[in-house]
Design an enzyme around this catalytic site. Structure first.
Site, PDB file in Angstrom:
ATOM      1  N   LYS A 121       0.850  -1.192   0.000  1.00  0.00           N
ATOM      2  CA  LYS A 121       0.000   0.000   0.000  1.00  0.00           C
ATOM      3  C   LYS A 121       0.888   1.246   0.000  1.00  0.00           C
ATOM      4  O   LYS A 121       1.979   1.254   0.585  1.00  0.00           O
ATOM      5  CB  LYS A 121      -0.899  -0.022   1.236  1.00  0.00           C
ATOM      6  CG  LYS A 121      -1.964   1.062   1.293  1.00  0.00           C
ATOM      7  CD  LYS A 121      -2.839   0.882   2.518  1.00  0.00           C
ATOM      8  CE  LYS A 121      -3.937   1.942   2.607  1.00  0.00           C
ATOM      9  NZ  LYS A 121      -4.811   1.737   3.787  1.00  0.00           N
ATOM     10  N   SER A 197      -9.320   1.730   2.612  1.00  0.00           N
ATOM     11  CA  SER A 197      -8.554   2.484   1.644  1.00  0.00           C
ATOM     12  C   SER A 197      -7.456   1.651   0.995  1.00  0.00           C
ATOM     13  O   SER A 197      -6.690   2.143   0.179  1.00  0.00           O
ATOM     14  CB  SER A 197      -7.917   3.681   2.358  1.00  0.00           C
ATOM     15  OG  SER A 197      -7.038   3.220   3.400  1.00  0.00           O
ATOM     16  N   SER A 221      -9.712  -0.919   6.790  1.00  0.00           N
ATOM     17  CA  SER A 221      -9.055  -0.897   5.487  1.00  0.00           C
ATOM     18  C   SER A 221      -8.195  -2.082   5.113  1.00  0.00           C
ATOM     19  O   SER A 221      -7.676  -2.131   4.004  1.00  0.00           O
ATOM     20  CB  SER A 221      -8.239   0.391   5.348  1.00  0.00           C
ATOM     21  OG  SER A 221      -9.079   1.512   5.389  1.00  0.00           O
TER      22      SER A 221
END
Length: 531
Positions: A121, A197, A221
């Site tokens: 990420k 996210s 997330s």
């Protein structure tokens, strides 16, 4: 450095639109994953750590070929499909793979994660790639060193091959839209969201662009995107893994963790990343809860005699998707068929009151300013005030920015009223933790189960239909660990997940329960859009 442009101006041709409308019936015509006792010969799609290591040991394939193969999948599928999951490909990945091949020739031994491709990420610091947190304010920012988790992965032999798109500053649990690279789509249906996210990581791993996915979870997330993409996602106990080098949202709730296609691989990665880090004081608690091997308890019989509480009050029955609830009902039957004792329902005293009293407090300004102070190359962006003044954020996130800016820069989280601190320092969070654990103790429960989301992935652009997000209601407040595992599919072949919540520092048991359920049901199917 190779920068892969990932804006919204993608090629959209008729054939791709046709692919995006593939029906659920076609999804289930695809071959199911095979039980581990019948491991197939090496292929890039749905491969595992064990598959890759076996192929390297037998010289069926080299590390360089493996690394190149996954990079080829990214360059072939990500942009043209409009998935928009990957934002950077590591230019040093191939040279690292060549080095590993040479080392293996000289000494044929493999580290635990040797040559396993990782997708990170965009909020995990990497000294060899930009780390932007999905924000135009940090575009091109290269931190001085790796995040602790990234170091641990590299030490275990893993190869960081790419960075994935994420929601700007990790604000939204519902979608994954950055101000740098646009919106990520769901690998099972390009008209749907991957949640947020960490949606870039989830869609990338689901589409078989890598094997190890790493995300972060402040409220949802890791688990939310994993549920929407038929993955296993572990939000660990706060303190089991280090947050050092992860761009923060709310540091008293942030957790970094794995998102993979199988439970065993997820546990193997957790072996590498869990542990004490002097740069993150919360991890000192891990020293009293060390686990030598998180795969040790994985067994087909791992659910026998396990008492699971069904928390029905966490689901809003009036807005929940009926098909999702049917899949959940079947999951409970499957758990029982594997020997679990289903306690249905359970009630946590004053649950609604306690969860409402434990809202997310704002410390983003404080935490982000501390992170920005560690950078040496962002002269124009030194504080959140600079981001706001220069309007370097998505207009849709203006409300979140204003929320963060309401807390004066000179006020520390401990000085807020009430304090915006960890579980033990916040009576509201501790009260919820005590209520949950006391209920588990009184009913002799090993874990609590519920749907990760009560509704399937929304359509892109839809912000009105019920979200059904259940992940933010307990674990982020209490600091407890929770794992999501594929539970099945609803109409149009959209994945849904089962969440299992445990007592603090019981990740080994959660892996045990999730593995037994996974192996008994084998729900994971690869998305047909990425063959």
């Amino acid at each position: 450095m190779h920068t892969k442009a990932c804006d919204t101006k993608y090629l959209k041709n008729t054939s791709l639109k046709l692919l995006a409308s593939i029906t659920a019936s076609l999804l289930f015509m695809s071959s199911a994953p095979m039980p581990e006792k019948d491991l197939p010969e090496f292929t890039f799609t749905e491969t595992t750590i064990e598959n890759i290591h076996s192929a390297i040991k037998t010289k069926a394939i080299t590390c360089q070929a493996i690394t190149q193969g996954f990079i080829d999948r990214i360059t072939k599928y990500d942009e043209i499909s409009n998935l928009n999951a990957i934002i950077y490909i590591n230019p040093k990945a191939i040279s690292k793979a060549k080095q590993m091949d040479l080392q293996f020739t000289e000494e044929p031994k493999l580290k635990p994660l040797q040559c396993i491709p990782v997708i990170l990420k965009d909020n995990f610091d990497t000294a060899d790639m930009p780390t932007e947190a999905g924000s135009i304010a940090l575009k091109g920012s290269i931190p001085p060193d790796d995040a602790f988790i990234v170091k641990k992965l590299r030490d275990a032999g893993a190869i960081i091959i790419a960075k994935s798109n994420m929601g700007e500053w990790a604000f939204s649990p519902n979608n994954t839209i950055s101000s740098t690279h646009g919106e990520t789509h769901n690998a099972y249906d390009l008209s749907r969201v991957p949640a947020g996210s960490s949606g870039g990581t989830a869609s990338a791993i689901a589409a078989n662009f890598g094997v190890i996915g790493i995300g972060s979870d402040t409220g949802n997330s890791i688990r939310g995107p994993s549920s929407h993409l038929a993955l296993v996602g572990m939000r660990s106990t706060i303190g089991a893994t280090s947050r050092d080098g992860i761009i923060p949202l709310l540091l008293n709730r942030d957790v970094g963790g794995p998102m993979l296609r199988t439970v065993k691989d997820t546990a193997r990665v957790f072996n590498a990343i869990a542990g004490y880090d002097e740069a993150d004081p919360t991890t000192k608690a891990y020293l009293d809860h060390k686990v030598a091997d998180y795969t040790a308890k994985l067994s087909l019989n791992g659910l026998e005699g396990v008492r699971l509480g069904v928390l029905r009050e966490i689901v809003d029955e009036t807005t929940a998707d009926k098909d999702t609830l049917k899949v959940y009902a079947q999951a409970l039957q499957d758990l029982a068929s594997q020997g679990a004792v289903i306690v249905d329902p359970i009630t946590i005293p004053e649950f609604e009151k306690l969860t409402k009293a434990t809202g997310f407090c704002s410390r983003f300004r404080y935490d982000l300013n501390n992170y920005l102070a560690t950078l040496t190359s962002r002269n124009e962006i030194k504080t959140l005030q600079d981001v706001v003044a220069q309007k370097k954020h998505r207009p849709e996130n203006a409300g979140s920015m204003n929320w963060a800016m309401k807390v004066p820069a000179n006020i520390t989280p401990a000085e807020q009223t009430p304090p915006c601190v960890d579980v033990q320092g916040d009576p509201r969070r501790k009260a919820l933790l005590n209520a949950v654990v006391n209920t588990m103790d009184n009913l002799k429960l090993d874990a609590i189960v519920y749907p990760t989301w009560s509704n399937p992935p929304r359509k892109i652009g839809d912000s009105q239909s019920p979200s059904g997000n259940n992940s933010g209601k307990i674990a982020p407040h209490t600091g407890q660990p929770a794992i999501t595992v594929p539970m099945g599919y609803v109409k149009n072949g959209l994945p849904v997940g089962l969440q299992i919540l445990g007592r603090p520092f019981t990740e080994d048991k959660l892996f045990q329960y999730a593995y037994a359920y996974e192996q008994a049901t084998m729900h994971r199917r690869a998305p047909l859009l990425f063959p």
